[in-house]
Design a protein around this motif. Structure first.
Motif, PDB file in Angstrom:
ATOM      1  N   TRP A  57       0.837  -1.213   0.000  1.00 14.01           N
ATOM      2  CA  TRP A  57       0.000   0.000   0.000  1.00 14.01           C
ATOM      3  C   TRP A  57       0.861   1.249   0.000  1.00 14.01           C
ATOM      4  O   TRP A  57       0.610   2.195  -0.758  1.00 14.01           O
ATOM      5  CB  TRP A  57      -0.916  -0.038   1.221  1.00 14.01           C
ATOM      6  CG  TRP A  57      -1.544   1.268   1.585  1.00 14.01           C
ATOM      7  CD1 TRP A  57      -2.564   1.904   0.947  1.00 14.01           C
ATOM      8  CD2 TRP A  57      -1.174   2.115   2.686  1.00 14.01           C
ATOM      9  NE1 TRP A  57      -2.861   3.090   1.578  1.00 14.01           N
ATOM     10  CE2 TRP A  57      -2.028   3.255   2.648  1.00 14.01           C
ATOM     11  CE3 TRP A  57      -0.223   2.026   3.695  1.00 14.01           C
ATOM     12  CZ2 TRP A  57      -1.934   4.277   3.587  1.00 14.01           C
ATOM     13  CZ3 TRP A  57      -0.137   3.045   4.633  1.00 14.01           C
ATOM     14  CH2 TRP A  57      -0.982   4.155   4.567  1.00 14.01           C
ATOM     15  N   ALA A  58       1.907   1.258   0.833  1.00 17.64           N
ATOM     16  CA  ALA A  58       2.771   2.437   0.953  1.00 17.64           C
ATOM     17  C   ALA A  58       3.490   2.758  -0.353  1.00 17.64           C
ATOM     18  O   ALA A  58       3.618   3.929  -0.735  1.00 17.64           O
ATOM     19  CB  ALA A  58       3.795   2.219   2.071  1.00 17.64           C
ATOM     20  N   HIS A  60       2.542   2.439  -3.262  1.00 16.96           N
ATOM     21  CA  HIS A  60       1.646   2.938  -4.305  1.00 16.96           C
ATOM     22  C   HIS A  60       0.971   4.258  -3.926  1.00 16.96           C
ATOM     23  O   HIS A  60       0.075   4.720  -4.635  1.00 16.96           O
ATOM     24  CB  HIS A  60       0.597   1.885  -4.650  1.00 16.96           C
ATOM     25  CG  HIS A  60       1.160   0.703  -5.384  1.00 16.96           C
ATOM     26  ND1 HIS A  60       1.774  -0.355  -4.729  1.00 16.96           N
ATOM     27  CD2 HIS A  60       1.246   0.418  -6.705  1.00 16.96           C
ATOM     28  CE1 HIS A  60       2.191  -1.241  -5.615  1.00 16.96           C
ATOM     29  NE2 HIS A  60       1.883  -0.800  -6.815  1.00 16.96           N
ATOM     30  N   LEU A  61       1.403   4.866  -2.843  1.00 13.70           N
ATOM     31  CA  LEU A  61       0.892   6.181  -2.483  1.00 13.70           C
ATOM     32  C   LEU A  61       1.594   7.250  -3.323  1.00 13.70           C
ATOM     33  O   LEU A  61       2.711   7.038  -3.799  1.00 13.70           O
ATOM     34  CB  LEU A  61       1.148   6.458  -0.988  1.00 13.70           C
ATOM     35  CG  LEU A  61       0.323   5.643   0.012  1.00 13.70           C
ATOM     36  CD1 LEU A  61       0.812   5.901   1.433  1.00 13.70           C
ATOM     37  CD2 LEU A  61      -1.161   5.977  -0.107  1.00 13.70           C
ATOM     38  N   GLN A  65       3.483  11.272   0.406  1.00 14.76           N
ATOM     39  CA  GLN A  65       2.772  10.292   1.217  1.00 14.76           C
ATOM     40  C   GLN A  65       3.493   8.946   1.173  1.00 14.76           C
ATOM     41  O   GLN A  65       3.618   8.253   2.196  1.00 14.76           O
ATOM     42  CB  GLN A  65       1.338  10.125   0.702  1.00 14.76           C
ATOM     43  CG  GLN A  65       0.478  11.371   0.848  1.00 14.76           C
ATOM     44  CD  GLN A  65      -0.895  11.182   0.254  1.00 14.76           C
ATOM     45  OE1 GLN A  65      -1.478  10.101   0.348  1.00 14.76           O
ATOM     46  NE2 GLN A  65      -1.433  12.217  -0.373  1.00 14.76           N
ATOM     47  N   ARG A  66       4.004   8.588  -0.002  1.00 13.17           N
ATOM     48  CA  ARG A  66       4.759   7.340  -0.146  1.00 13.17           C
ATOM     49  C   ARG A  66       6.025   7.383   0.709  1.00 13.17           C
ATOM     50  O   ARG A  66       6.325   6.434   1.438  1.00 13.17           O
ATOM     51  CB  ARG A  66       5.129   7.127  -1.617  1.00 13.17           C
ATOM     52  CG  ARG A  66       6.045   5.935  -1.859  1.00 13.17           C
ATOM     53  CD  ARG A  66       6.468   5.863  -3.325  1.00 13.17           C
ATOM     54  NE  ARG A  66       7.351   4.725  -3.543  1.00 13.17           N
ATOM     55  CZ  ARG A  66       8.659   4.747  -3.334  1.00 13.17           C
ATOM     56  NH1 ARG A  66       9.250   5.862  -2.881  1.00 13.17           N
ATOM     57  NH2 ARG A  66       9.398   3.672  -3.561  1.00 13.17           N
ATOM     58  N   ALA A  69       5.127   7.165   4.459  1.00 12.92           N
ATOM     59  CA  ALA A  69       4.661   5.837   4.842  1.00 12.92           C
ATOM     60  C   ALA A  69       5.819   4.846   4.908  1.00 12.92           C
ATOM     61  O   ALA A  69       5.937   4.072   5.865  1.00 12.92           O
ATOM     62  CB  ALA A  69       3.605   5.347   3.846  1.00 12.92           C
ATOM     63  N   HIS A 157      -4.119   9.094   6.753  1.00 14.55           N
ATOM     64  CA  HIS A 157      -3.738   8.148   5.700  1.00 14.55           C
ATOM     65  C   HIS A 157      -4.062   6.728   6.161  1.00 14.55           C
ATOM     66  O   HIS A 157      -3.248   6.067   6.792  1.00 14.55           O
ATOM     67  CB  HIS A 157      -2.248   8.294   5.383  1.00 14.55           C
ATOM     68  CG  HIS A 157      -1.861   9.676   4.979  1.00 14.55           C
ATOM     69  ND1 HIS A 157      -1.454  10.625   5.894  1.00 14.55           N
ATOM     70  CD2 HIS A 157      -1.835  10.278   3.774  1.00 14.55           C
ATOM     71  CE1 HIS A 157      -1.186  11.761   5.260  1.00 14.55           C
ATOM     72  NE2 HIS A 157      -1.408  11.568   3.970  1.00 14.55           N
ATOM     73  N   PRO A 159      -5.025   2.811   5.377  1.00 17.38           N
ATOM     74  CA  PRO A 159      -4.939   1.762   4.357  1.00 17.38           C
ATOM     75  C   PRO A 159      -6.326   1.236   4.016  1.00 17.38           C
ATOM     76  O   PRO A 159      -7.300   1.587   4.680  1.00 17.38           O
ATOM     77  CB  PRO A 159      -4.084   0.675   5.044  1.00 17.38           C
ATOM     78  CG  PRO A 159      -3.489   1.327   6.242  1.00 17.38           C
ATOM     79  CD  PRO A 159      -4.444   2.402   6.654  1.00 17.38           C
TER      80      PRO A 159
END
Length: 226
Positions: A57-58, A60-61, A65-66, A69, A157, A159
């Motif tokens: 998930w992280a 693909h932010l 934000q990526r 994360a 944020h 998930p």
């Protein structure tokens, strides 16, 4: 006289109970009743599937934000840092003593070298190179640490529903339990985690499965004599 606030009431009650105990001991020789306090519940580690899902998930932010994360996940699950240590970590705190060697964190006070877990080595190295002298997590902030710094980020944020929220406490617990399951010396784990003693690890011992007979025999036998 104004009303007494709740916190003051509790304080006065504690004082009065202590006075009562002292008087009972003085007048009748009665020992004060035992004070029972429940142990603080430890953070529960993520299972392998949850951690893998959070990492997916992280990655693909979008943009910052990526980075934020992955910094939380890597510093927590890869180095076992506490929230304040995560917040204070800068890119320059992570370094390699030699080319191809392990990634170390020199920005925290530990009795042993704090080495990143192999699974997080590359991503943390990339984050450190990008951050340079700036913070790894939320680099645009002006204060080193605030009480809700990480909690507010995790609240915003979230998930997907099948995944748990990001928690530095749970990430750190995941790191600790992973080391315990690898049968690393508990004193070494405690030193790397910044714990006062290895006794603190007992709260997670039930999460470590017993070794099978072959592994037990190998560990107990030790290396061959030279």
């Amino acid at each position: 006289m104004g009303e007494i606030q709740g916190a003051s009431v509790r304080t006065y009650r504690t004082w009065l109970l202590r006075v009562r105990d002292a008087l009972a001991w003085s007048e009748r020789g009665e020992a004060p009743p035992a004070r029972i306090r429940a142990d603080t519940s430890p953070h529960q580690p993520y299972c392998a599937a949850e951690l893998a899902g959070l990492r997916h998930w992280a990655t693909h932010l979008p943009r910052q934000q990526r980075t934020d994360a992955l910094a939380l996940l890597g510093l927590g699950a890869g180095l076992g840092l506490m929230p304040k240590e995560v917040a204070a970590s800068r890119g320059l705190d992570l370094y390699r003593p030699s080319r191809g060697g392990p990634l170390l964190h020199r920005g925290v006070d530990r009795l042993v070298p704090l080495v990143a877990r192999a699974a997080w080595d590359t991503v943390l190295g990339e984050l450190a190179e990008t951050a340079g002298g700036g913070y790894l997590f939320r680099p645009r902030r002006t204060v080193e640490y605030a009480k809700n710094l990480i909690g507010s980020w995790s609240l915003i944020h979230r998930p997907p529903q099948e995944l748990p929220a990001v928690s530095v406490g749970r990430l750190r617990a995941t790191w600790i339990v992973e080391l315990m399951r690898a049968h690393i010396d508990h004193q070494l784990i405690a030193q790397a985690a910044g714990l006062s003693s290895a006794a603190s690890l007992a709260r997670w011992q039930h999460l470590v499965p017993p070794v099978d007979e072959l592994t037990a025999a190998r560990l107990l036998r030790g290396p061959e004599a030279r």
